[in-house]
Design a protein around this motif. Structure first.
Motif, short mmCIF file in Angstrom:
data_model
loop_
_atom_site.label_atom_id
_atom_site.label_comp_id
_atom_site.label_asym_id
_atom_site.label_seq_id
_atom_site.Cartn_x
_atom_site.Cartn_y
_atom_site.Cartn_z
N CYS A 1 -0.26 6.07 -11.76
CA CYS A 1 -0.06 5.83 -13.20
C CYS A 1 -1.24 5.03 -13.74
N PRO A 2 -1.41 4.93 -15.07
CA PRO A 2 -2.51 4.14 -15.63
C PRO A 2 -2.42 2.68 -15.21
N SER A 3 -3.56 2.03 -15.11
CA SER A 3 -3.60 0.63 -14.67
C SER A 3 -3.44 -0.35 -15.82
N LEU B 1 0.82 -1.20 0.00
CA LEU B 1 0.00 0.00 0.00
C LEU B 1 0.86 1.26 0.00
N GLN B 2 1.98 1.18 0.70
CA GLN B 2 2.91 2.31 0.70
C GLN B 2 3.44 2.59 -0.70
N ILE B 3 3.82 1.54 -1.41
CA ILE B 3 4.32 1.68 -2.78
C ILE B 3 3.24 2.26 -3.68
N LEU B 4 2.03 1.72 -3.58
CA LEU B 4 0.93 2.19 -4.42
C LEU B 4 0.58 3.63 -4.11
N ASP B 5 0.65 4.01 -2.84
CA ASP B 5 0.36 5.38 -2.44
C ASP B 5 1.36 6.34 -3.07
N LEU C 1 -3.49 2.74 -11.33
CA LEU C 1 -3.00 1.46 -10.82
C LEU C 1 -3.41 1.28 -9.36
N LEU C 2 -3.36 2.35 -8.59
CA LEU C 2 -3.76 2.29 -7.19
C LEU C 2 -5.22 1.86 -7.07
N ASP C 3 -6.10 2.54 -7.80
CA ASP C 3 -7.52 2.22 -7.70
C ASP C 3 -7.82 0.80 -8.18
N HIS C 4 -7.19 0.39 -9.27
CA HIS C 4 -7.44 -0.96 -9.78
C HIS C 4 -6.98 -2.00 -8.76
N SER C 5 -5.83 -1.80 -8.16
CA SER C 5 -5.30 -2.76 -7.18
C SER C 5 -6.24 -2.88 -5.98
N LEU C 6 -6.76 -1.74 -5.52
CA LEU C 6 -7.70 -1.76 -4.40
C LEU C 6 -9.02 -2.40 -4.82
N ASN C 7 -9.46 -2.15 -6.05
CA ASN C 7 -10.69 -2.78 -6.55
C ASN C 7 -10.56 -4.30 -6.53
N VAL C 8 -9.42 -4.81 -6.99
CA VAL C 8 -9.20 -6.25 -7.04
C VAL C 8 -9.14 -6.82 -5.62
N ALA C 9 -8.45 -6.12 -4.73
CA ALA C 9 -8.33 -6.59 -3.35
C ALA C 9 -9.70 -6.67 -2.67
N GLU C 10 -10.55 -5.68 -2.91
CA GLU C 10 -11.88 -5.69 -2.34
C GLU C 10 -12.72 -6.83 -2.90
N GLN C 11 -12.54 -7.11 -4.17
CA GLN C 11 -13.27 -8.24 -4.77
C GLN C 11 -12.82 -9.58 -4.17
N THR C 12 -11.53 -9.71 -3.88
CA THR C 12 -11.05 -10.98 -3.29
C THR C 12 -11.67 -11.20 -1.92
N VAL C 13 -11.78 -10.14 -1.14
CA VAL C 13 -12.39 -10.26 0.18
C VAL C 13 -13.85 -10.68 0.04
N ARG C 14 -14.56 -10.07 -0.91
CA ARG C 14 -15.97 -10.43 -1.12
C ARG C 14 -16.11 -11.89 -1.56
#
Length: 229
Positions: free
Chosen positions: A67-69, A58-62, A94-107
């Protein structure tokens, strides 16, 4: 076993060292994700090492994830997408896409009550596209395979090499555009596809909305897909 106790101690020590820096995440959504899914996530109670690694990603992504995903490198799987799809998805960072994927995995894992798999799968979700970082240009990314390039920044993170399932995590990332095996790999691929679908729907909704009302679309667009179920 003493080896398990050692990793627990190592994880707690890393978290203590990271806490101050992670409280300074600049991106609001990254900070919110850190608090809700990592700090308060019950699935990390017995996985402090995975928790520490997620915090570092998360630190790296922050810092670098604005940049584009998507990438257009020749030879990369995304380089073969049609121009319209590529242009639309390039609007998602890239940050938003990574968080989107992480949220989907939890679901997805929550629905199947596979809570124990969440810590390792979240590492894979947050780190699956790190190969697209601008700072990696000239490394493995030059081969045109961003999944392979993601292994470089992950391997440098404190605690990653000590993860019992690090090889499975890397394999899931390497195959997330192909035919993954195991629950971790299959969940990552499905979460990535669902996140992309939601991103395209959100962009299409924005394009069809008068500019004066676009803020409302942004605020109402679900990040985890639950609102449309």
């Amino acid at each position: 076993h003493i080896s398990e106790l050692s990793s627990l101690w190592r994880g707690e020590k890393l978290i203590a060292e990271l806490d101050l820096r992670l409280s300074e995440l600049k991106n609001q959504r990254a900070a919110s994700f850190m608090e809700r899914y990592v700090r308060q996530g019950s699935w990390f109670q017995k996985a402090p090492l995975q928790k520490a690694v997620c915090g570092q990603i998360l630190q790296i992504l922050d810092q670098e994830g604005n940049c584009p995903s998507v990438v257009s490198m020749n030879g990369d799987v995304e380089g073969s997408w049609d121009e319209n799809t590529y242009q639309l998805l390039s609007r998602t960072t890239l940050l938003d896409h990574s968080l989107n994927v992480a949220e989907q995995t939890v679901r997805l894992l929550g629905e199947s009550e596979s809570w124990h798999v969440i810590p390792d799968t979240m590492i894979a979700a947050l780190g699956h596209d790190l190969g697209k970082l601008q700072s990696l240009r000239g490394h493995l990314y030059s081969t045109g395979e961003h999944p392979l390039a993601a292994g470089l920044p992950l391997s440098r993170l404190a605690g990653f090499q000590e993860l019992p399932r690090k090889d499975e995590i890397l394999r899931a990332i390497n195959l997330h555009h192909k035919r993954p095996d195991g629950l971790l790999g299959k969940t990552l691929k499905k979460a990535d596809q669902l996140a992309r679908q939601k991103e395209l729907e959100k962009i299409a909704a924005l394009a069809a909305t008068p500019e004066s009302n676009r803020d409302n679309v942004e605020e109402s667009a679900p990040h985890n897909g639950k609102a449309n179920e």
